[in-house]
Scaffold this motif. Structure first.
Motif, PDB file in Angstrom:
ATOM      1  N   LEU A   1      23.516  -8.253  26.958  1.00 55.31           N
ATOM      2  CA  LEU A   1      24.783  -8.600  26.313  1.00 55.31           C
ATOM      3  C   LEU A   1      25.854  -8.901  27.354  1.00 55.31           C
ATOM      4  O   LEU A   1      26.583  -9.895  27.251  1.00 55.31           O
ATOM      5  CB  LEU A   1      25.228  -7.463  25.398  1.00 55.31           C
ATOM      6  CG  LEU A   1      26.558  -7.667  24.659  1.00 55.31           C
ATOM      7  CD1 LEU A   1      26.486  -8.876  23.733  1.00 55.31           C
ATOM      8  CD2 LEU A   1      26.928  -6.412  23.871  1.00 55.31           C
ATOM      9  N   SER A   2      25.956  -8.053  28.371  1.00 52.13           N
ATOM     10  CA  SER A   2      27.032  -8.213  29.348  1.00 52.13           C
ATOM     11  C   SER A   2      26.775  -9.360  30.315  1.00 52.13           C
ATOM     12  O   SER A   2      27.717 -10.055  30.720  1.00 52.13           O
ATOM     13  CB  SER A   2      27.240  -6.913  30.128  1.00 52.13           C
ATOM     14  OG  SER A   2      26.050  -6.503  30.774  1.00 52.13           O
ATOM     15  N   CYS A   3      25.526  -9.574  30.698  1.00 50.64           N
ATOM     16  CA  CYS A   3      25.218 -10.617  31.676  1.00 50.64           C
ATOM     17  C   CYS A   3      25.153 -12.007  31.059  1.00 50.64           C
ATOM     18  O   CYS A   3      25.544 -12.985  31.705  1.00 50.64           O
ATOM     19  CB  CYS A   3      23.881 -10.318  32.354  1.00 50.64           C
ATOM     20  SG  CYS A   3      23.931  -9.011  33.576  1.00 50.64           S
ATOM     21  N   ASP A   4      24.653 -12.119  29.823  1.00 53.01           N
ATOM     22  CA  ASP A   4      24.328 -13.441  29.302  1.00 53.01           C
ATOM     23  C   ASP A   4      24.834 -13.729  27.897  1.00 53.01           C
ATOM     24  O   ASP A   4      25.448 -14.768  27.664  1.00 53.01           O
ATOM     25  CB  ASP A   4      22.809 -13.644  29.337  1.00 53.01           C
ATOM     26  CG  ASP A   4      22.291 -13.808  30.744  1.00 53.01           C
ATOM     27  OD1 ASP A   4      22.622 -14.812  31.374  1.00 53.01           O
ATOM     28  OD2 ASP A   4      21.574 -12.916  31.220  1.00 53.01           O
ATOM     29  N   LEU A   5      24.537 -12.845  26.954  1.00 57.45           N
ATOM     30  CA  LEU A   5      24.830 -13.186  25.563  1.00 57.45           C
ATOM     31  C   LEU A   5      26.333 -13.306  25.314  1.00 57.45           C
ATOM     32  O   LEU A   5      26.802 -14.293  24.725  1.00 57.45           O
ATOM     33  CB  LEU A   5      24.203 -12.148  24.632  1.00 57.45           C
ATOM     34  CG  LEU A   5      22.671 -12.133  24.623  1.00 57.45           C
ATOM     35  CD1 LEU A   5      22.145 -10.950  23.814  1.00 57.45           C
ATOM     36  CD2 LEU A   5      22.113 -13.445  24.067  1.00 57.45           C
ATOM     37  N   ALA A   6      27.100 -12.307  25.761  1.00 59.74           N
ATOM     38  CA  ALA A   6      28.551 -12.379  25.554  1.00 59.74           C
ATOM     39  C   ALA A   6      29.182 -13.524  26.346  1.00 59.74           C
ATOM     40  O   ALA A   6      30.000 -14.283  25.795  1.00 59.74           O
ATOM     41  CB  ALA A   6      29.200 -11.042  25.904  1.00 59.74           C
ATOM     42  N   PRO A   7      28.842 -13.710  27.644  1.00 61.84           N
ATOM     43  CA  PRO A   7      29.414 -14.868  28.352  1.00 61.84           C
ATOM     44  C   PRO A   7      29.017 -16.207  27.737  1.00 61.84           C
ATOM     45  O   PRO A   7      29.824 -17.144  27.721  1.00 61.84           O
ATOM     46  CB  PRO A   7      28.855 -14.715  29.770  1.00 61.84           C
ATOM     47  CG  PRO A   7      28.593 -13.256  29.918  1.00 61.84           C
ATOM     48  CD  PRO A   7      28.133 -12.809  28.566  1.00 61.84           C
ATOM     49  N   SER A   8      27.789 -16.321  27.231  1.00 60.59           N
ATOM     50  CA  SER A   8      27.375 -17.576  26.595  1.00 60.59           C
ATOM     51  C   SER A   8      28.223 -17.860  25.362  1.00 60.59           C
ATOM     52  O   SER A   8      28.699 -18.986  25.153  1.00 60.59           O
ATOM     53  CB  SER A   8      25.893 -17.508  26.219  1.00 60.59           C
ATOM     54  OG  SER A   8      25.081 -17.394  27.370  1.00 60.59           O
TER      55      SER A   8
ATOM     56  N   ALA B   1      25.111 -22.877  28.350  1.00 57.90           N
ATOM     57  CA  ALA B   1      26.524 -22.600  28.078  1.00 57.90           C
ATOM     58  C   ALA B   1      27.386 -22.950  29.282  1.00 57.90           C
ATOM     59  O   ALA B   1      28.475 -23.533  29.138  1.00 57.90           O
ATOM     60  CB  ALA B   1      26.696 -21.131  27.698  1.00 57.90           C
ATOM     61  N   TRP B   2      26.907 -22.610  30.477  1.00 57.53           N
ATOM     62  CA  TRP B   2      27.653 -22.981  31.680  1.00 57.53           C
ATOM     63  C   TRP B   2      27.675 -24.494  31.868  1.00 57.53           C
ATOM     64  O   TRP B   2      28.696 -25.070  32.270  1.00 57.53           O
ATOM     65  CB  TRP B   2      27.043 -22.299  32.903  1.00 57.53           C
ATOM     66  CG  TRP B   2      27.474 -20.876  33.068  1.00 57.53           C
ATOM     67  CD1 TRP B   2      26.753 -19.751  32.809  1.00 57.53           C
ATOM     68  CD2 TRP B   2      28.755 -20.433  33.521  1.00 57.53           C
ATOM     69  NE1 TRP B   2      27.499 -18.627  33.065  1.00 57.53           N
ATOM     70  CE2 TRP B   2      28.732 -19.012  33.510  1.00 57.53           C
ATOM     71  CE3 TRP B   2      29.915 -21.079  33.927  1.00 57.53           C
ATOM     72  CZ2 TRP B   2      29.826 -18.240  33.895  1.00 57.53           C
ATOM     73  CZ3 TRP B   2      31.014 -20.315  34.317  1.00 57.53           C
ATOM     74  CH2 TRP B   2      30.959 -18.914  34.295  1.00 57.53           C
ATOM     75  N   ALA B   3      26.550 -25.147  31.594  1.00 57.97           N
ATOM     76  CA  ALA B   3      26.513 -26.604  31.731  1.00 57.97           C
ATOM     77  C   ALA B   3      27.515 -27.258  30.785  1.00 57.97           C
ATOM     78  O   ALA B   3      28.182 -28.246  31.141  1.00 57.97           O
ATOM     79  CB  ALA B   3      25.101 -27.116  31.462  1.00 57.97           C
ATOM     80  N   TYR B   4      27.639 -26.710  29.576  1.00 59.57           N
ATOM     81  CA  TYR B   4      28.636 -27.234  28.640  1.00 59.57           C
ATOM     82  C   TYR B   4      30.050 -27.035  29.182  1.00 59.57           C
ATOM     83  O   TYR B   4      30.898 -27.944  29.123  1.00 59.57           O
ATOM     84  CB  TYR B   4      28.499 -26.546  27.286  1.00 59.57           C
ATOM     85  CG  TYR B   4      29.656 -26.854  26.359  1.00 59.57           C
ATOM     86  CD1 TYR B   4      29.796 -28.120  25.791  1.00 59.57           C
ATOM     87  CD2 TYR B   4      30.622 -25.886  26.076  1.00 59.57           C
ATOM     88  CE1 TYR B   4      30.875 -28.415  24.960  1.00 59.57           C
ATOM     89  CE2 TYR B   4      31.695 -26.168  25.246  1.00 59.57           C
ATOM     90  CZ  TYR B   4      31.821 -27.437  24.693  1.00 59.57           C
ATOM     91  OH  TYR B   4      32.889 -27.722  23.883  1.00 59.57           O
ATOM     92  N   ALA B   5      30.310 -25.847  29.728  1.00 63.39           N
ATOM     93  CA  ALA B   5      31.648 -25.565  30.248  1.00 63.39           C
ATOM     94  C   ALA B   5      32.009 -26.486  31.409  1.00 63.39           C
ATOM     95  O   ALA B   5      33.187 -26.812  31.606  1.00 63.39           O
ATOM     96  CB  ALA B   5      31.733 -24.108  30.691  1.00 63.39           C
ATOM     97  N   LEU B   6      31.007 -26.934  32.163  1.00 61.37           N
ATOM     98  CA  LEU B   6      31.272 -27.770  33.336  1.00 61.37           C
ATOM     99  C   LEU B   6      31.291 -29.257  33.009  1.00 61.37           C
ATOM    100  O   LEU B   6      32.015 -30.026  33.651  1.00 61.37           O
ATOM    101  CB  LEU B   6      30.217 -27.494  34.414  1.00 61.37           C
ATOM    102  CG  LEU B   6      30.145 -26.057  34.950  1.00 61.37           C
ATOM    103  CD1 LEU B   6      29.142 -25.964  36.081  1.00 61.37           C
ATOM    104  CD2 LEU B   6      31.509 -25.570  35.406  1.00 61.37           C
ATOM    105  N   THR B   7      30.474 -29.674  32.042  1.00 62.52           N
ATOM    106  CA  THR B   7      30.345 -31.111  31.763  1.00 62.52           C
ATOM    107  C   THR B   7      30.997 -31.537  30.461  1.00 62.52           C
ATOM    108  O   THR B   7      31.313 -32.724  30.285  1.00 62.52           O
ATOM    109  CB  THR B   7      28.860 -31.511  31.701  1.00 62.52           C
ATOM    110  OG1 THR B   7      28.252 -30.910  30.541  1.00 62.52           O
ATOM    111  CG2 THR B   7      28.125 -31.072  32.962  1.00 62.52           C
TER     112      THR B   7
END
Length: 767
Positions: A268-275, A208-214
């Motif tokens: 949920l707070s660390c990964d699922l919701a941010p993803s 998800a972060w890679a998508y947001a950056l690239t």
């Protein structure tokens, strides 16, 4: 019976003590526990916003150490002012941005811009960001295979017989490293499934972060596939908990994906919701609805059924509710997370943190674990336009730990802890510094670029002087830190405050001791494998025998709180005294610690309403222990809680002064204790990180309605001889014969302390 020194005590029989539950009521209940160390590592590694700190920050450059003075009037007034400001803090309006633009919690447009710019550039900042994209590529290269059911707590991954962590052979075979027994099936397989779930979710987060950056769609597709896969499976996975027998606990605390509402909230707070937040705009309306209805909302409802109140569980629930509610645009969940009576962030700040900023569980591991959730709450709220960083109590949770730093760079291993350091939490502190620009936080931050520094825009090359550490007392938390100058760089930490609850230990008036940049006097914390459900936790790690404390009648203390009697310090000497009459009904214990440049003096006075057995216990790192008062293996006391874990026992009896040597690889700690009639001595070794990690220990026993102990602990580098020749206890005066010099410490009934060397006063309490 030895004469008791008149080191006066304000102890009185506590009327509350008799109403406390019996010790058996305080045994660790099966399953009621928090984050395993491996799961905490996942939370730091799984999301780039929660990476594992570089090992060099765990024992990085140490703060400068100087002596201190007794808490001044200005310090007291400052503490009162800080408490008042916390009471006066006004909660900000709780609302969501309109319109709601994703990402709403994962990052601001400015933060994403910094990350994208670093990714396009070269150098260390590029490398820090590119590492996440590389990890996303690795996730995409592997087949996606969901485990058949939810995960289970690491506490089950133990050999019941040997009480050791198991070794994974494959997904369904798990071997004890000692007895070679192989375990299969539930719950052992499920612990492996738990880590597989974490790996899958970690991969989705990185994608998800890679998508947001690239902007590359393949990354969003992978993250969506994971979220949709769990949305399809979450309610189909059997509901389960971390317990087999406690039905009531299972009903309130269990989950589907994980065994606890606690770690479902953390995931949920660390990964699922941010993803979900990061790929929201790449999802179709149908996929958004499927993830919302099949995963996010069911997880929120599941954790909301568990109103945990004061504690780390509810703090993580709050982080989960804020994150989940924000990405769904549901204000009600955000309001619950922050302002729900008895549970929300505001309530936790009121009831769970000391005036100085220490989490109430009296464990640095759980302080930072909970601070992780607090950081997410405050940071996500900031991105929603809600200012929680201004809460003065929250800020102190970041600035306090450095003042507890010991001679080896670590923090005292109190309660259920394994290893912690103030610098090791630099990745959390980065957020606090970005929000508050508090200069006291800057020295704790890494000096090389990493994800947080890039995202938040700090130049890591900015230099900051480390804080000057002094002897200090923390009255609300109930701790004293003693430091003295000198070649040995001695430090000691003393705990006398409130009981820490489930993750606290029965360790009142115990201490740890460090010198020559090494851990000497040991508190074992908890087992590295987190064996909460096993007898070794409730019979060794949590009870009093495993601590540098005094036991009565071979039993652990009750949950108790001590009382500070004095604290005084200068650059060369420091002292603290505290008393406790709650740990053992009918018994008053007063302990004095005096730290000099070369040794630690420990003086104990105990009085009782009837004849008792008193066991003075000390554990010191080393390879062997030698004591002139013990002979061959002797008779071991029966019905002694925890003694079953002590090995290589030798015993003896003496009326003479006692000398023992804890030999280490580079330092030998010499114990010298004043003699007394009818004294029994036991030496051996007990567990530390595991039952295989052994630490030498000494138990010195006396009997009567009153007794006293006066001991010197002198660490000496290998190849040198100890300077202390003898210790004498006469009334209220302790005399230490050291080379050609004589030191004396006198504590009056009015708690007036005088410490002299060669007749010259070196430490005196203000009159």
């Amino acid at each position: 019976m030895p004469a008791s020194p008149t080191i006066g005590s304000s102890c009185a029989s506590s009327p509350e003590a008799a109403t406390l539950p019996s010790r058996t009521h305080w045994n660790v209940r099966e399953g009621a526990c928090s984050l395993p160390s491996r799961r905490f590592q996942y939370l730091r590694e799984g999301n780039p916003a929660c990476p594992r700190p570089d090992a060099r920050y765990n024992k990085g450059a140490r703060p400068v150490t100087q002596g201190g003075d007794e808490m001044s009037l200005f310090a007291v007034l400052g503490l009162l002012a800080a408490a008042a400001s916390a009471e006066e803090w006004k909660a900000p309006p709780i609302q969501l941005p309109k319109p709601l633009k994703h990402p709403v919690i994962a990052a601001t447009p400015e933060e994403l811009g910094r990350l994208r710019a670093a990714l396009k550039a070269t150098g260390p900042a590029h490398d820090a960001v590119a590492r996440v994209v590389k990890q996303a590529d690795e996730a995409l290269s592997k087949p996606l295979a969901f485990p058949p059911r939810g995960g289970q707590h690491n506490q089950w991954y133990q050999c019941d017989k040997c009480q050791l962590a198991l070794k994974t052979i494959d997904d369904t075979h798990h071997e004890c490293p000692r007895c070679k027994t192989v375990y299969s099936g539930e719950p052992y397989d499920d612990v492996v499934y738990e880590h597989q779930h974490y790996a899958i979710i970690r991969g989705a987060s990185n994608a998800a972060w890679a998508y947001a950056l690239t902007g590359e769609r393949r990354y969003a597709d992978h993250a969506a596939k994971v979220l949709l896969g769990y949305a399809e499976r979450y309610l189909r996975y059997p509901y389960h908990a971390n317990t087999r027998n406690n039905l009531a606990w299972k009903i309130v605390s269990g989950g589907h994906l994980f065994e606890q509402t606690l770690n479902e909230a953390a995931s949920l707070s660390c990964d699922l919701a941010p993803s979900y937040d990061l790929i929201h705009d790449a999802l179709s309306q149908t996929d958004r609805a499927a993830i919302r209805d099949g995963l996010l909302v069911p997880m929120l409802k599941n954790m909301d059924k568990h109103k945990a109140g004061k504690g780390n569980w509810q703090t993580w629930h709050n982080a989960g509710m804020l994150a989940g509610g924000a990405v769904l645009g549901d204000l009600a969940w955000v309001e619950k997370a922050i302002a729900q009576p008895h549970n929300g962030f505001i309530e936790q700040m009121k009831v769970s943190v000391s005036d100085e900023g220490m989490w109430y569980e009296n464990s640095w591991g759980y302080h930072f674990y909970t601070l992780h959730a607090m950081t997410l709450i405050a940071e996500y709220a900031r991105r929603l336009g809600i200012d929680l960083w201004s809460h003065p109590t929250l800020r102190k949770m970041y600035t306090l730990p450095v003042h507890y730093t010991m001679a080896d760079g670590s923090l005292p291993r109190w309660g259920d802890d394994v290893h912690a350091s103030a610098r090791g939490a630099g990745w959390l502190t980065e957020y606090a510094y970005a929000a508050t620009k508090d200069p006291d936080l800057l020295p704790l931050l890494p000096q090389a670029p990493y994800w947080q520094s890039v995202m938040l825009g700090r130049d890591p090359s900015t230099k900051a002087e480390p804080p000057i550490l002094t002897s200090r007392v923390f009255r609300s938390a109930g701790h004293a830190i003693l430091r003295t100058r000198g070649e040995a760089g001695l430090t000691a930490a003393f705990t006398f405050g409130p009981y820490g609850g489930y993750h606290g230990h029965f360790d009142k008036l115990s201490f740890v001791f460090f010198g020559h940049r090494e851990e000497l006097g040991v508190d074992p914390g908890r087992a590295a494998s987190q064996a909460y459900r096993l007898p070794i936790h409730r019979n060794w790690y949590k009870p009093t025998l495993s601590h540098n404390a005094v036991l009565v009648d071979k039993q652990p203390q009750r949950p108790a709180c001590g009382k500070l009697e004095l604290f005084v310090a200068n650059h060369e000497y420091a002292a603290v005294a505290a008393s406790c009459d709650e740990a053992y009904p009918g018994v008053c214990h007063k302990r004095l610690l005096v730290l000099t440049p070369t040794y630690l003096l420990v003086v104990d006075q105990l009085t009782s309403d009837k004849p008792r057995r008193f066991d003075w216990v000390y554990h010191n790192r080393g390879t062997t222990i030698e004591c002139d008062a013990v002979k061959e293996p002797g008779k071991v006391p029966d019905k002694f809680v925890g003694l079953e874990y002590v090995q290589d026992i030798k015993t003896g009896a003496t009326a003479s002064p006692i000398r023992a040597a804890f030999a280490g690889k580079t330092v030998t700690t010499h114990l010298t204790m004043a003699g007394a009639e009818e004294t029994e001595v036991l030496i051996g070794d007990g567990p530390c990180a595991s039952i295989l990690d052994r630490v030498p220990m000494a138990v010195i026993t006396r009997h009567g309605t009153q007794t006293a102990f006066a001991a010197v602990l002198e660490p000496v580098p290998i190849g040198r001889r100890p300077a202390v020749r003898a210790v004498e206890l006469t009334g209220a005066v302790v005399t230490v014969h050291r080379g050609d010099a004589t030191d004396q410490a006198t504590l009056s009934l009015a708690n007036e302390l005088d410490v002299t060397t060669g007749g010259k006063a070196v430490l005196v309490t203000p009159r």
